[in-house]
Design a protein around this motif. Structure first.
Motif, PDB file in Angstrom:
ATOM      1  N   UNK A  65       0.771  -1.235   0.000  1.00  0.00           N
ATOM      2  CA  UNK A  65       0.000   0.000   0.000  1.00  0.00           C
ATOM      3  C   UNK A  65       0.805   1.290   0.000  1.00  0.00           C
ATOM      4  N   UNK A  66       2.088   1.229  -0.299  1.00  0.00           N
ATOM      5  CA  UNK A  66       2.937   2.417  -0.344  1.00  0.00           C
ATOM      6  C   UNK A  66       2.883   3.046  -1.728  1.00  0.00           C
ATOM      7  N   UNK A  67       3.026   4.365  -1.773  1.00  0.00           N
ATOM      8  CA  UNK A  67       3.241   5.083  -3.024  1.00  0.00           C
ATOM      9  C   UNK A  67       4.743   5.299  -3.132  1.00  0.00           C
TER      10      UNK A  67
ATOM     11  N   UNK B  55       6.284  16.315  -4.109  1.00  0.00           N
ATOM     12  CA  UNK B  55       6.237  15.573  -2.842  1.00  0.00           C
ATOM     13  C   UNK B  55       5.170  16.177  -1.925  1.00  0.00           C
ATOM     14  N   UNK B  56       5.049  17.504  -1.909  1.00  0.00           N
ATOM     15  CA  UNK B  56       3.993  18.152  -1.119  1.00  0.00           C
ATOM     16  C   UNK B  56       2.616  17.661  -1.573  1.00  0.00           C
ATOM     17  N   UNK B  57       2.418  17.574  -2.872  1.00  0.00           N
ATOM     18  CA  UNK B  57       1.143  17.088  -3.421  1.00  0.00           C
ATOM     19  C   UNK B  57       0.884  15.646  -2.994  1.00  0.00           C
ATOM     20  N   UNK B  58       1.898  14.804  -3.051  1.00  0.00           N
ATOM     21  CA  UNK B  58       1.749  13.414  -2.623  1.00  0.00           C
ATOM     22  C   UNK B  58       1.338  13.340  -1.148  1.00  0.00           C
ATOM     23  N   UNK B  59       1.947  14.184  -0.339  1.00  0.00           N
ATOM     24  CA  UNK B  59       1.645  14.186   1.093  1.00  0.00           C
ATOM     25  C   UNK B  59       0.216  14.652   1.365  1.00  0.00           C
ATOM     26  N   UNK B  60      -0.287  15.580   0.569  1.00  0.00           N
ATOM     27  CA  UNK B  60      -1.647  16.077   0.753  1.00  0.00           C
ATOM     28  C   UNK B  60      -2.691  15.096   0.253  1.00  0.00           C
ATOM     29  N   UNK B  61      -2.360  14.304  -0.752  1.00  0.00           N
ATOM     30  CA  UNK B  61      -3.315  13.363  -1.343  1.00  0.00           C
ATOM     31  C   UNK B  61      -3.580  12.162  -0.458  1.00  0.00           C
ATOM     32  N   UNK B  62      -2.600  11.759   0.327  1.00  0.00           N
ATOM     33  CA  UNK B  62      -2.768  10.566   1.144  1.00  0.00           C
ATOM     34  C   UNK B  62      -3.359  10.906   2.496  1.00  0.00           C
ATOM     35  N   UNK B  63      -4.051   9.972   3.054  1.00  0.00           N
ATOM     36  CA  UNK B  63      -4.707  10.191   4.348  1.00  0.00           C
ATOM     37  C   UNK B  63      -3.783   9.813   5.481  1.00  0.00           C
TER      38      UNK B  63
END
Length: 153
Positions: free
Chosen positions: A123-125, A145-153
């Motif tokens: 389950x990792x991106x 990376x900021x976008x990735x961090x915001x997309x995940x719960x």
């Protein structure tokens, strides 16, 4: 009486063929696996952009990603172009012991794929950033990376 100076000797572990040139041996033995210059550049950019909370070479994640955000299940690998065979800059292959190096590079690429598959199955991106990309513009990865961090719960 003439004094003799002892040259530094290198312990051979048998994993690689003995290079023809002693300088090659010195250069190769100085290469690090962790905290490389590209990795430090990315970490510096993340830190100064206020991105914190990551773990370095986190043992609990499959493949020990260079940078891991365990709570968000995000893994980032910072790959050296030469060792991991960058698809962007087509690095050269050593001219001596070609068979050894081709096999070494093949195994490295195979290991990288396996690490990514294990992380994704759990389950990792996963994001792979190449050394040549960081040389061009390290800051371009911060918003990604900021976008990735915001997309995940």
């Amino acid at each position: 009486m003439k004094e003799k100076y002892n040259k530094k000797t290198y312990c051979r572990d048998g994993r690689a063929p003995i290079p023809e040139n002693e300088q090659t041996s010195k250069t190769m033995s100085a290469i690090k696996a962790k905290n490389t210059k590209p990795e430090l550049q990315l970490r510096h950019a993340l830190w100064h952009s206020g991105i914190r909370g990551y773990r370095l070479h986190w043992k609990k994640a499959p493949g020990r990603p260079d940078i891991a955000f365990p709570g968000k299940k995000i893994a980032i690998f910072v790959n050296g172009c030469f060792w991991h065979r960058c698809p962007h800059c087509n690095p050269s292959t050593p001219k001596s012991n070609v068979e050894f190096w081709n096999e070494k590079f093949r195994k490295n690429v195979e290991r990288d794929k396996h690490k990514i598959e294990l992380l994704e199955q759990n389950g990792w991106r996963v994001m792979t950033i190449w050394e040549c990309q960081l040389k061009k513009d390290v800051m371009m990865f911060v918003p990604i990376i900021q976008q990735m961090l915001q997309e995940t719960i």
